[in-house]
Write a protein that holds these residues in place. Sequence first.
Motif, PDB file in Angstrom:
ATOM      1  N   GLY A  74       0.693  -1.063  -0.482  1.00  0.00           N
ATOM      2  CA  GLY A  74       0.016  -0.019  -0.223  1.00  0.00           C
ATOM      3  C   GLY A  74       0.594   1.177  -0.279  1.00  0.00           C
ATOM      4  N   ASN A  75       0.562   2.444   0.491  1.00  0.00           N
ATOM      5  CA  ASN A  75       0.973   3.449   0.347  1.00  0.00           C
ATOM      6  C   ASN A  75       2.428   3.874   1.611  1.00  0.00           C
ATOM      7  OD1 ASN A  75      -1.915   4.702  -0.369  1.00  0.00           O
ATOM      8  ND2 ASN A  75      -1.883   5.655   1.788  1.00  0.00           N
ATOM      9  N   ALA A  76       2.687   2.768   1.921  1.00  0.00           N
ATOM     10  CA  ALA A  76       3.883   2.685   2.468  1.00  0.00           C
ATOM     11  C   ALA A  76       4.657   2.252   1.374  1.00  0.00           C
ATOM     12  CB  ALA A  76       4.249   1.208   3.388  1.00  0.00           C
TER      13      ALA A  76
ATOM     14  N   VAL B 275       4.775   3.673  -1.468  1.00  0.00           N
ATOM     15  CA  VAL B 275       4.071   5.088  -2.582  1.00  0.00           C
ATOM     16  C   VAL B 275       4.999   5.886  -2.081  1.00  0.00           C
ATOM     17  CG1 VAL B 275       2.484   5.831  -4.117  1.00  0.00           C
ATOM     18  CG2 VAL B 275       2.504   3.205  -3.568  1.00  0.00           C
ATOM     19  N   VAL B 276       4.550   6.127  -1.227  1.00  0.00           N
ATOM     20  CA  VAL B 276       4.591   7.964  -0.038  1.00  0.00           C
ATOM     21  C   VAL B 276       6.311   7.624   0.264  1.00  0.00           C
ATOM     22  CG1 VAL B 276       3.745   9.673   1.748  1.00  0.00           C
ATOM     23  CG2 VAL B 276       1.793   7.946   0.441  1.00  0.00           C
ATOM     24  N   PRO B 277       6.954   8.576  -0.017  1.00  0.00           N
ATOM     25  CA  PRO B 277       7.971   8.537   0.283  1.00  0.00           C
ATOM     26  C   PRO B 277       8.626   8.515   1.819  1.00  0.00           C
ATOM     27  CG  PRO B 277       7.825  10.790  -1.525  1.00  0.00           C
ATOM     28  CD  PRO B 277       6.617  10.110  -1.017  1.00  0.00           C
ATOM     29  N   TYR B 278       7.813   9.224   2.887  1.00  0.00           N
ATOM     30  CA  TYR B 278       8.266   9.168   4.518  1.00  0.00           C
ATOM     31  C   TYR B 278       7.890   8.329   4.553  1.00  0.00           C
ATOM     32  CZ  TYR B 278       7.681  10.127   8.977  1.00  0.00           C
ATOM     33  OH  TYR B 278       7.651  10.039  10.475  1.00  0.00           O
ATOM     34  N   TYR B 279       6.593   7.049   4.467  1.00  0.00           N
ATOM     35  CA  TYR B 279       5.810   5.841   5.258  1.00  0.00           C
ATOM     36  C   TYR B 279       7.227   4.973   5.108  1.00  0.00           C
ATOM     37  CZ  TYR B 279       1.263   8.771   5.685  1.00  0.00           C
ATOM     38  OH  TYR B 279       0.172   9.200   5.161  1.00  0.00           O
ATOM     39  N   SER B 280       7.801   4.965   4.032  1.00  0.00           N
ATOM     40  CA  SER B 280       9.046   4.033   2.918  1.00  0.00           C
ATOM     41  C   SER B 280       9.650   4.083   4.603  1.00  0.00           C
ATOM     42  CB  SER B 280       9.903   4.969   2.451  1.00  0.00           C
ATOM     43  OG  SER B 280      10.412   5.603   1.719  1.00  0.00           O
TER      44      SER B 280
ATOM     45  N   LEU C  30      -0.298  17.469   6.936  1.00  0.00           N
ATOM     46  CA  LEU C  30       0.503  17.179   6.377  1.00  0.00           C
ATOM     47  C   LEU C  30      -0.169  16.910   5.161  1.00  0.00           C
ATOM     48  CD1 LEU C  30       2.540  15.620   8.872  1.00  0.00           C
ATOM     49  CD2 LEU C  30       2.886  17.653   7.944  1.00  0.00           C
ATOM     50  N   LEU C  31      -1.664  15.881   4.900  1.00  0.00           N
ATOM     51  CA  LEU C  31      -2.475  15.159   3.991  1.00  0.00           C
ATOM     52  C   LEU C  31      -2.223  15.721   3.188  1.00  0.00           C
ATOM     53  CD1 LEU C  31      -4.458  12.460   5.251  1.00  0.00           C
ATOM     54  CD2 LEU C  31      -2.963  12.501   3.410  1.00  0.00           C
ATOM     55  N   ARG C  32      -2.974  16.979   3.342  1.00  0.00           N
ATOM     56  CA  ARG C  32      -3.695  17.936   2.301  1.00  0.00           C
ATOM     57  C   ARG C  32      -2.394  18.350   1.734  1.00  0.00           C
ATOM     58  NH1 ARG C  32      -7.877  16.674   2.319  1.00  0.00           N
ATOM     59  NH2 ARG C  32      -6.957  15.870   0.177  1.00  0.00           N
ATOM     60  N   GLU C  33      -1.130  18.658   2.025  1.00  0.00           N
ATOM     61  CA  GLU C  33       0.094  19.478   1.748  1.00  0.00           C
ATOM     62  C   GLU C  33       0.692  18.516   0.521  1.00  0.00           C
ATOM     63  OE1 GLU C  33       2.133  22.207   4.681  1.00  0.00           O
ATOM     64  OE2 GLU C  33       2.537  20.243   4.513  1.00  0.00           O
ATOM     65  N   TYR C  34       0.655  17.069   0.707  1.00  0.00           N
ATOM     66  CA  TYR C  34       0.997  15.508   0.014  1.00  0.00           C
ATOM     67  C   TYR C  34      -0.082  15.663  -0.851  1.00  0.00           C
ATOM     68  CZ  TYR C  34       2.345  11.885  -0.988  1.00  0.00           C
ATOM     69  OH  TYR C  34       3.745  10.717  -2.135  1.00  0.00           O
ATOM     70  N   LEU C  35      -1.166  15.225  -0.548  1.00  0.00           N
ATOM     71  CA  LEU C  35      -1.891  15.387  -1.899  1.00  0.00           C
ATOM     72  C   LEU C  35      -2.043  16.412  -2.935  1.00  0.00           C
ATOM     73  CD1 LEU C  35      -4.284  12.886   0.480  1.00  0.00           C
ATOM     74  CD2 LEU C  35      -2.663  12.293  -1.716  1.00  0.00           C
ATOM     75  N   ASP C  36      -2.650  17.840  -2.413  1.00  0.00           N
ATOM     76  CA  ASP C  36      -3.016  19.177  -3.302  1.00  0.00           C
ATOM     77  C   ASP C  36      -2.160  19.139  -3.677  1.00  0.00           C
ATOM     78  OD1 ASP C  36      -5.365  18.149  -2.472  1.00  0.00           O
ATOM     79  OD2 ASP C  36      -5.755  19.608  -0.509  1.00  0.00           O
TER      80      ASP C  36
ATOM     81  N   VAL D  97       6.039  17.170   4.828  1.00  0.00           N
ATOM     82  CA  VAL D  97       6.921  16.043   5.182  1.00  0.00           C
ATOM     83  C   VAL D  97       6.623  14.286   4.548  1.00  0.00           C
ATOM     84  CG1 VAL D  97       7.125  14.834   7.250  1.00  0.00           C
ATOM     85  CG2 VAL D  97       6.840  16.640   7.528  1.00  0.00           C
ATOM     86  N   LEU D  98       5.356  14.746   4.182  1.00  0.00           N
ATOM     87  CA  LEU D  98       5.114  13.588   3.418  1.00  0.00           C
ATOM     88  C   LEU D  98       6.055  13.145   2.128  1.00  0.00           C
ATOM     89  CD1 LEU D  98       1.441  12.081   4.693  1.00  0.00           C
ATOM     90  CD2 LEU D  98       3.242  11.992   6.129  1.00  0.00           C
ATOM     91  N   SER D  99       6.605  14.398   0.788  1.00  0.00           N
ATOM     92  CA  SER D  99       7.173  13.942   0.485  1.00  0.00           C
ATOM     93  C   SER D  99       8.902  13.775   0.467  1.00  0.00           C
ATOM     94  CB  SER D  99       6.844  15.602  -0.177  1.00  0.00           C
ATOM     95  OG  SER D  99       7.587  16.483   0.112  1.00  0.00           O
TER      96      SER D  99
HETATM   97  C1  LIG Z   1      -2.998   6.354   1.763  1.00  0.00           C
HETATM   98  O1  LIG Z   1      -3.845   5.396   1.696  1.00  0.00           O
HETATM   99  C2  LIG Z   1      -5.910   6.141   2.699  1.00  0.00           C
HETATM  100  C3  LIG Z   1      -6.597   5.027   2.145  1.00  0.00           C
HETATM  101  O2  LIG Z   1      -6.219   3.645   1.755  1.00  0.00           O
HETATM  102  C4  LIG Z   1      -5.749   7.274   1.919  1.00  0.00           C
HETATM  103  O3  LIG Z   1      -7.047   8.010   2.062  1.00  0.00           O
HETATM  104  C5  LIG Z   1      -4.498   8.062   2.187  1.00  0.00           C
HETATM  105  O4  LIG Z   1      -5.037   9.719   1.636  1.00  0.00           O
HETATM  106  C6  LIG Z   1      -3.081   7.217   1.785  1.00  0.00           C
HETATM  107  N1  LIG Z   1      -2.620   8.906   1.280  1.00  0.00           N
HETATM  108  C7  LIG Z   1      -1.527   9.070   2.207  1.00  0.00           C
HETATM  109  C8  LIG Z   1      -0.296  10.086   2.424  1.00  0.00           C
HETATM  110  O5  LIG Z   1      -1.775   8.449   3.317  1.00  0.00           O
END
Ligand SMILES: *[C@@H]1O[C@H](CO)[C@@H](O)[C@H](O)[C@H]1NC(C)=O
Length: 589
Positions: free
Chosen positions: A82-84, A86-91, A392-398, A403-405
């Motif tokens: 999953g995200n772990a 894909v998202v740089p910080y989670y790695s 942080l989520l908004r900064e990353y996704l939008d 931090v998450l990037s």
């Molecule tokens: C990671 O996954 C969930 C859904 O499984 C999603 O809601 C979330 O926005 C994703 N991204 C991040 C950066 O956590």
Amino acid sequence: MKMSTRKYFLALLFSLSFLTLTSGAKRKRLPSSAYAVPGTNATYDYLVVGGGTAGLALASRLAESFRVAVIEAGGFYELDNGNASVVPYYSLTIPSLSSSPDYPHQPLFDWDLVSQPQVGGGNRRIHYAQSKTLGGCSAHNTMAYLRSTRGTQDRWAQIAGDDSYKWDNMLPYYKKSVTLTPPNWQKRNMPNATFTYDTTAFNPAGQGGGPVQISWANWVDPAATWLAKCLQGMGMPKSDVGFTSGTLSGFGAWTNTEIDPTTAERSSATEYLKQAIENTEIMVYHQTQAMKINFDNTKRARSVLVSTMGLEYTLSASKEVIVSAGVYHSPQLLMVSGVGPKATLQKYNIPVVSDLPVGQGLQDQIWFTVSSGITSPNAIQIASDPANREILLREYLDDQSGVLSSAGGYLAFEKLPSEFRTAFSKRTASALAALPSDFPEIEYIVTGFPDGKGGSAGALTATILHPYSFGSVTISSGSMLDKPVFDMGWLTDSADTELALAAFKLGPEIAPGSAVQSDADILDYIRKNCNQMWHPSGTCRMGKAGDGKSIVDMTGLRVLDTSIFPFANPGHPTATLYALAEKLADDIT
Ligand SMILES: *[C@@H]1O[C@H](CO)[C@@H](O)[C@H](O)[C@H]1NC(C)=O
Ligand SMILES: Cc1cc2nc3c(=O)[nH]c(=O)nc-3n(C[C@H](O)[C@H](O)[C@H](O)COP(=O)(O)OP(=O)(O)OC[C@H]3O[C@@H](n4cnc5c(N)ncnc54)[C@H](O)[C@@H]3O)c2cc1C
Ligand SMILES: *[C@@H]1O[C@H](CO)[C@@H](O)[C@H](O)[C@H]1NC(C)=O
Ligand SMILES: *[C@@H]1O[C@H](CO)[C@@H](O)[C@H](O)[C@H]1NC(C)=O
């Protein structure tokens, strides 16, 4: 209309539609048509065993000219981790990164390898994460992209007896594998963390770059800027060319990371596969483990027995079988197939195809903390505060920033300064002197972490880049269903312990505190606390025939992954693996 005229028009219509089909937009292949139906014997020109970092890059390039199949034991990391992944910080927080033998299991993604006790490492058994997925460890790693040095490649060429491995000859392949996007200064938003790099180390945008995206993360850890000051205080110069143009010296922003600049997502070896699925007839056998390579009576590799979750069948190669199963599994597959040390093969009743030193020569770089105590907000502290989560989520996704990037900050390389070398024995001094003049002995990585008391601490770690301690990989049976048995041999050679001690003393504030003072105490601390840098190499070494160390002279069979490195490299492996894959594809086609 007469029958014949009608036929004529029909034929004309048919040929016209054929013309439009072939001359129109390039046919798009259905992604699903790239995944083979398991259970049926089939023949390809090339079989690539292991759809990991090197394997996918090579298979994808070969598929531009040949019929190629990839045999990969794992599945899709985007689903299985999953995200772990894909998202740089989670790695940095993937559970199976734990090196404790009680690590959290991730059976869909990790190979579950645990080492033999490390005699020189406090007798610890180490869980050594290795990714079981399309993309291999490029789907698990910390995304640093650092090339080798000129002297390292020139020494490689000398050992291989092949000038094509020299730096100048490899550089075009380094360039061909990646596309560089310049740093986004606006998003990085840290005027005290600017840097320069050598733009000529890359092909210009749109001119012959490859599918792997590299850039700099869109966020800088404030703790890293303070640790950079600390490195400067230790006398280390700032690098103005970065770590991709043949020198690894001084400190700089954690070079180009494998991050897609438009999405700030991991860019792994699967970028190669995605391209190949569109443009070639590549076939992928996922969840499919190679069990044995079959040789004909001339000792030429002909086919591979594979198992898709227990369903066994045979895939044949009209040209070659290429093994890219990684540093632990490539030697295991060779050994169970009859290529390896004769005594080992005979012990498990495996008919000997070729008596070669497979599995010997494992070199594993280790790191340990040399300094801590810097107080400044850092990534882990910011990311783990629940109050910051939404922001942080908004900064990353939008905005693909925040931090998450980012998955890292700063690092530095050097040969230890002379005042720290005075205690070296003659043997250690001459061992280190044998390394190329531009081969750094130590890599320093700066990280920040919560101090457990509500504040945060920065740490400086030192990595020994060319261990003189050797380990090995062997087998415990003739079956791939049993795990490879391996020992990294950490700190079993005095050249490494002497170097570790000297590097430790270089740190301005000693991590374990003033109780650890004597050399014996310091060494004991290092043995009990050192960790893997995740760059094991050398278990199927490249070299010259007859040198007694190399895996050579097999027909219809090649190996391409970190196991072939003739000696531990100071750059990080992925950059060199992609270049090696580009080079081999070019040599073959
Ligand atoms: C990671 O996954 C969930 C859904 O499984 C999603 O809601 C979330 O926005 C994703 N991204 C991040 C950066 O956590
Ligand atoms: C946590 C971590 C952090 C790292 N950080 C960095 C970094 O920042 N920068 C960097 O450059 N390097 C880093 N590395 C190292 C780098 O990622 C690896 O050296 C490199 O990816 C290894 O590539 P490979 O092609 O040798 O093997 P892999 O990428 O491991 O590929 C081997 C593939 O073969 C498959 N396989 C194995 N056995 C079989 C079989 N019998 N049948 C079918 N398939 C099989 C595996 O599932 C895997 O997909 C890191 C590694 C780790 C684990
Ligand atoms: C660099 O700038 C950032 C942001 O203003 C700040 O948090 C950090 O402390 C600065 N670092 C140094 C070494 O001055
Ligand atoms: C597949 O190949 C193997 C090995 O050559 C052979 O033993 C087996 O009979 C083949 N299976 C089929 C269905 O042809």
